[in-house]
Design a protein around this motif. Structure first.
Motif, PDB file in Angstrom:
ATOM      1  N   SER A  12      45.467  40.932  36.306  1.00 56.45           N
ATOM      2  CA  SER A  12      44.298  40.097  36.044  1.00 56.45           C
ATOM      3  C   SER A  12      43.554  39.783  37.329  1.00 56.45           C
ATOM      4  O   SER A  12      42.328  39.864  37.392  1.00 56.45           O
ATOM      5  N   ARG A  13      44.302  39.437  38.386  1.00 60.75           N
ATOM      6  CA  ARG A  13      43.663  39.135  39.670  1.00 60.75           C
ATOM      7  C   ARG A  13      42.968  40.361  40.240  1.00 60.75           C
ATOM      8  O   ARG A  13      41.874  40.268  40.794  1.00 60.75           O
ATOM      9  N   GLU A  16      39.761  40.961  38.304  1.00 61.09           N
ATOM     10  CA  GLU A  16      38.746  39.983  38.680  1.00 61.09           C
ATOM     11  C   GLU A  16      38.163  40.304  40.048  1.00 61.09           C
ATOM     12  O   GLU A  16      36.960  40.147  40.276  1.00 61.09           O
ATOM     13  N   GLU A  72      39.289  31.219  44.979  1.00 62.10           N
ATOM     14  CA  GLU A  72      40.129  31.648  43.860  1.00 62.10           C
ATOM     15  C   GLU A  72      41.341  32.421  44.361  1.00 62.10           C
ATOM     16  O   GLU A  72      42.465  32.215  43.904  1.00 62.10           O
ATOM     17  N   THR A 176      32.569  23.603  33.766  1.00 64.89           N
ATOM     18  CA  THR A 176      33.655  24.532  34.061  1.00 64.89           C
ATOM     19  C   THR A 176      34.299  24.054  35.348  1.00 64.89           C
ATOM     20  O   THR A 176      33.843  23.096  35.958  1.00 64.89           O
ATOM     21  N   ARG A 180      40.482  28.764  39.754  1.00 68.09           N
ATOM     22  CA  ARG A 180      41.155  29.333  38.598  1.00 68.09           C
ATOM     23  C   ARG A 180      41.493  28.302  37.527  1.00 68.09           C
ATOM     24  O   ARG A 180      42.352  28.544  36.689  1.00 68.09           O
ATOM     25  N   THR A 182      41.103  25.878  34.165  1.00 66.22           N
ATOM     26  CA  THR A 182      40.597  26.102  32.816  1.00 66.22           C
ATOM     27  C   THR A 182      39.256  25.413  32.610  1.00 66.22           C
ATOM     28  O   THR A 182      39.070  24.279  33.038  1.00 66.22           O
ATOM     29  N   VAL A 241      30.827  33.476  35.981  1.00 65.76           N
ATOM     30  CA  VAL A 241      32.220  33.018  35.923  1.00 65.76           C
ATOM     31  C   VAL A 241      32.664  32.842  34.472  1.00 65.76           C
ATOM     32  O   VAL A 241      33.775  33.231  34.094  1.00 65.76           O
ATOM     33  N   ARG A 244      33.094  36.291  32.907  1.00 68.44           N
ATOM     34  CA  ARG A 244      34.273  36.965  33.464  1.00 68.44           C
ATOM     35  C   ARG A 244      35.545  36.413  32.857  1.00 68.44           C
ATOM     36  O   ARG A 244      36.468  37.155  32.515  1.00 68.44           O
ATOM     37  N   ARG A 245      35.606  35.106  32.707  1.00 66.95           N
ATOM     38  CA  ARG A 245      36.789  34.509  32.093  1.00 66.95           C
ATOM     39  C   ARG A 245      36.909  34.901  30.625  1.00 66.95           C
ATOM     40  O   ARG A 245      38.001  35.111  30.110  1.00 66.95           O
ATOM     41  N   SER A 248      38.478  38.301  30.044  1.00 67.12           N
ATOM     42  CA  SER A 248      39.858  38.473  30.498  1.00 67.12           C
ATOM     43  C   SER A 248      40.809  38.048  29.384  1.00 67.12           C
ATOM     44  O   SER A 248      40.877  36.882  29.022  1.00 67.12           O
ATOM     45  N   ILE A 252      45.671  33.367  33.035  1.00 74.11           N
ATOM     46  CA  ILE A 252      45.716  33.282  34.489  1.00 74.11           C
ATOM     47  C   ILE A 252      46.786  32.283  34.874  1.00 74.11           C
ATOM     48  O   ILE A 252      46.738  31.121  34.485  1.00 74.11           O
TER      49      ILE A 252
END
Length: 263
Positions: A12-13, A16, A72, A176, A180, A182, A241, A244-245, A248, A252
Motif C-alpha cells: 500500500s505504501r 501510494e 506520511e 480529513t 495517514r 483516518t 488525498v 487516493r485513499r 486503496s 493502512i
C-alpha cells in the motif's frame, strides 16, 4: 497473518508513493509551463492570461504536497521528521528569495504559495492528535487578521497564502486528517466542503464591479477573489488525498499495528 498484514501495508505504501510522485510531477510540469508562459503557444490570448494567473495553485500543491507526502512516509516508517522540517524551511527561504531577488513577475508571484506552504508544513508537523479546538482557533485567528487588516500592505500582498492558512487547518484536521490518519468527516460533508472551497472564490471573482466600490464588504470580497488560488490549491490537494485513499483497498497500518500483527 502478521506477514500478510506487513506485505499488504508495504504494498500500500509503495503504491501510494508511486501515485504521489506522479501527482507531484504533473503539478511541476504544469507549473513550469505556466511560469514560462508555454500556454500562450496553444491557448487563445484571453484564456491564456487567465490560466497563467493560476500558477500559484500548482506551486502551493507542489510545495505543500511534497511536505505532506514526506510526512506520511516518516509516520509510516517511524523515521525522523527533520527532512520534512527542511522542506518547510526551504519553502520559506524560497518565498523570500523569489520576492527579494528581482525575479521575473511570473516567478515573484510564487512567494505567496511558497510562504503559505512553508507555514502549513510546519503546522502539519505538530504532533497529532491536536486538541479539537486548535484548527478552529487558527482559522479564527487568520480570519480575524483578514477581516481587520486586509488592506495592510503585507496582508494584502499575501492574500493567497492567507487564504490557504485560513482553510487548510479545517481541511486537514476537521474534514480529513494529515498524513495517514483516518478521514474524520463523511463523504457528503467532504464534498460540500470542497465545493465551498471552489465556489466561494469563484463567486468573489465573478462579483465584478462590487469589488471596486470600496467599503468593508467590497474589500472583503476583493480579498477573497485575490486569494482564490489559496482556496483552490488546498481543495486540489485535499481532493487528491481523498481520491487516493478511496482507491486503496488495503487498510493502512501504523508501525505499531504492524508489529502487533507480526507477533
Amino acid at each position: 497473518m502478521g506477514t500478510h498484514t506487513i506485505s499488504r501495508s508495504t504494498a500500500s505504501r509503495s503504491g501510494e508513493a508511486v501515485w504521489n510522485t506522479a501527482f507531484l510531477v504533473v503539478c511541476a510540469v504544469v507549473l513550469a509551463g505556466l511560469v514560462t508562459k508555454l500556454q500562450q503557444e496553444f491557448l487563445p490570448s484571453a484564456l491564456s492570461t487567465q490560466v497563467g494567473h493560476n500558477s500559484e495553485v500548482w506551486a502551493l500543491v507542489l510545495a505543500l504536497g511534497t511536505g505532506m507526502f514526506m510526512l506520511e512516509r516518516t509516520e509510516a516508517t517511524g523515521t525522523s521528521r527533520i527532512p520534512v522540517l527542511l522542506v518547510c524551511l526551504a519553502c520559506l527561504g524560497l518565498a523570500a528569495a523569489v520576492y527579494w531577488l528581482g525575479t521575473p513577475p511570473t516567478v515573484k508571484t510564487l512567494n505567496e504559495p511558497l510562504l503559505g506552504a512553508g507555514l502549513l508544513i510546519g503546522y502539519l508537523c505538530l504532533p497529532r492528535p491536536l486538541p479539537r479546538a486548535v484548527p478552529w482557533l487558527i482559522t479564527g485567528i487568520v480570519a480575524g487578521v483578514i477581516v481587520v487588516w486586509s488592506q495592510v500592505t503585507f496582508v494584502f500582498l499575501q492574500a493567497e497564502s492567507m487564504t490557504a492558512l485560513l482553510v487548510a487547518p479545517l481541511a486537514f484536521d476537521v474534514m480529513t486528517s494529515p498524513a495517514r490518519r483516518t478521514p474524520k468527516a463523511s463523504a457528503g460533508r467532504v464534498t460540500a466542503w470542497l465545493s465551498l472551497l471552489i465556489l466561494l472564490p469563484a463567486l468573489a471573482l465573478a462579483s465584478g464591479d462590487l469589488r471596486t466600490e470600496g467599503g468593508f464588504a467590497p474589500d472583503l470580497v476583493d480579498y477573497l477573489a485575490r486569494g482564490a488560488e489559496g482556496f483552490w490549491g488546498v481543495a486540489l490537494l485535499q481532493l487528491y488525498v481523498v481520491l487516493r485513499r478511496a482507491r486503496s483497498s488495503a487498510p493502512i497500518h501504523s508501525p505499531t499495528q504492524v508489529s502487533k500483527g507480526a507477533e
